[in-house]
Scaffold this active site. Structure first.
Site, PDB file in Angstrom:
ATOM      1  N   ASP A   1      -3.649 -66.658  -9.494  1.00 50.54           N
ATOM      2  CA  ASP A   1      -2.400 -67.318  -9.855  1.00 50.54           C
ATOM      3  C   ASP A   1      -1.841 -66.626 -11.099  1.00 50.54           C
ATOM      4  O   ASP A   1      -2.467 -66.634 -12.158  1.00 50.54           O
ATOM      5  CB  ASP A   1      -2.659 -68.797 -10.132  1.00 50.54           C
ATOM      6  CG  ASP A   1      -1.381 -69.614 -10.219  1.00 50.54           C
ATOM      7  OD1 ASP A   1      -0.296 -69.048 -10.001  1.00 50.54           O
ATOM      8  OD2 ASP A   1      -1.477 -70.824 -10.495  1.00 50.54           O
TER       9      ASP A   1
ATOM     10  N   ASP B   1       3.679 -65.532  -6.542  1.00 50.39           N
ATOM     11  CA  ASP B   1       2.774 -65.424  -7.686  1.00 50.39           C
ATOM     12  C   ASP B   1       1.373 -65.966  -7.462  1.00 50.39           C
ATOM     13  O   ASP B   1       0.585 -66.052  -8.411  1.00 50.39           O
ATOM     14  CB  ASP B   1       3.394 -66.112  -8.906  1.00 50.39           C
ATOM     15  CG  ASP B   1       3.630 -67.600  -8.680  1.00 50.39           C
ATOM     16  OD1 ASP B   1       3.647 -68.037  -7.521  1.00 50.39           O
ATOM     17  OD2 ASP B   1       3.805 -68.321  -9.684  1.00 50.39           O
ATOM     18  N   GLU B   2       1.007 -66.308  -6.240  1.00 47.31           N
ATOM     19  CA  GLU B   2      -0.359 -66.770  -6.020  1.00 47.31           C
ATOM     20  C   GLU B   2      -0.805 -66.491  -4.594  1.00 47.31           C
ATOM     21  O   GLU B   2       0.002 -66.415  -3.667  1.00 47.31           O
ATOM     22  CB  GLU B   2      -0.518 -68.253  -6.351  1.00 47.31           C
ATOM     23  CG  GLU B   2       0.305 -69.192  -5.508  1.00 47.31           C
ATOM     24  CD  GLU B   2      -0.015 -70.660  -5.797  1.00 47.31           C
ATOM     25  OE1 GLU B   2      -1.196 -71.015  -5.941  1.00 47.31           O
ATOM     26  OE2 GLU B   2       0.945 -71.446  -5.854  1.00 47.31           O
TER      27      GLU B   2
END
Length: 363
Positions: A17, A111-112
């Site tokens: 993350d 983003d993860e």
């Protein structure tokens, strides 16, 4: 038999993350913003915070917060407009790093992502070492920090990545997994939103231990289809696999008007950029769909949706626009202002678009 199916062998799952991703990209690219409370979004009266730097989070600013509220909490808050092309470019570089270690990558957003490294391309034995190496590579190649969680299933890996943010690494082993879950407040469980947490609290369920004390029938009665999920994760058990071929169920775009809209012409014009955005993604990824949905959020924050399913997949942006117009027309004249409009295409079909030209465009 895959590594995930090998009986008696714990899987090795990493959840990566990125830390305050959008805001961190902005601070990286503009040194003058470093160390300052920053929000990515629009600072206007109807704006919403898309992301907040850690400096802003100290004041209670967070994503999805109305901009006016954010400014009230942090008067010195700096707003920058989102640059999604830049974020996507960085995300692609990060995912390229992931692919050096495993093909089993399940992106959740820009983003993860989850990674299954039970069997990995570098033959590394310890998932912890893989996670640390990935974090170092991300820092070296992008200048950004990432937090990672390592565990034997997706739920616990996700929970672990939150434990030492920012720029941290946390491991939950099979031995300490059940105890970790029992001590965890249910409001922090992945899959438990504010409304569900409130319902749990009213039932006297405050922690994972409280949740574990509930039998399956009770949880199904009160939480429906989510009941079995809560039952098993309360015991540290999550059999979901990392799915690299995770298909999208829908493609959508929405926008909030600066001023409430009352007339058809303004609403119709406001929909066109959303239609264009959805269709660019469809063409770039060779996707088509049969169900078109119009979302309308009124000034009082109530909302409605109107949908139409056609027999053959929508074949062009003009056809999508025609269907949206058919859905929009009957709601006029309106008795209250329109705050937000959204367009979604679902019942997706990849095969139907194979003959369509692939454009070099991205959503």
């Amino acid at each position: 038999m895959t590594a995930e199916e090998t009986p008696g062998r714990p899987r090795k799952i990493i959840h990566v993350d990125m830390d305050a991703f959008y805001a961190s990209v902005e601070q990286r690219d503009n040194p003058e913003l470093r160390g300052l409370p920053l929000a990515v979004g629009h600072g206007e009266a109807r704006g919403v915070v898309a992301a907040a730097s850690y400096e802003a989070r100290k004041f209670g600013v967070h994503s999805a917060m109305p901009s006016v509220t954010a400014k009230r909490k942090c008067p010195d808050l700096i707003f920058v407009k989102p640059r999604f092309d830049a974020y996507r470019a960085v995300s692609q570089r990060i995912h390229a790093i992931f692919s050096e270690y495993t093909p089993l990558i399940e992106p959740l957003s820009l983003d993860e992502a989850y990674l299954d490294v039970t069997e990995n391309l570098k033959g590394m034995e310890l998932a912890t070492e893989i996670a640390e190496e990935i974090r170092q590579e991300i820092k070296a190649r992008t200048g950004l920090t990432a937090s990672a969680g390592v565990s034997y299933n997706k739920f616990l890996a996700k929970m672990a990545s939150d434990q030492r943010k920012p720029d941290g690494l946390f491991v939950i082993t099979p031995r300490n997994g059940p105890a970790f879950v029992e001590a965890l407040p249910v409001k922090k469980f992945h899959g438990v939103g504010p409304a569900t947490a409130e319902r749990m609290h009213k039932l006297g369920i405050e922690t994972g231990a409280d949740l574990k004390a509930c039998d399956l029938v009770f949880l199904q009665q009160h939480f429906g289809k989510s009941g079995p999920y809560f039952y098993w994760v309360a015991r540290g058990i999550d059999e979901r696999q990392v799915k690299p071929d995770r298909e999208r169920k829908s493609i959508g775009a929405e926008d909030t008007f600066t001023i409430d809209v009352h007339d058809f012409g303004t609403a119709h014009a406001g929909l066109q950029p959303l239609i264009d955005k959805v269709w660019r993604y469809c063409d770039a990824n060779r996707i088509r769909g049969k169900t078109v949905t119009l979302k309308v959020k009124w000034a009082d924050f109530t909302q409605i949706t109107r949908s139409k399913t056609v027999t053959a997949p929508v074949s062009s942006s003009s056809e999508l626009a025609d269907i949206i117009t058919l859905l929009l027309s009957p709601i006029f004249p309106v008795s209250k202002g329109i705050r937000l409009l959204g367009v979604t295409l679902s019942s997706l079909d990849h095969a139907s678009a194979q003959s369509a030209p692939q454009l070099a465009l991205a959503l």
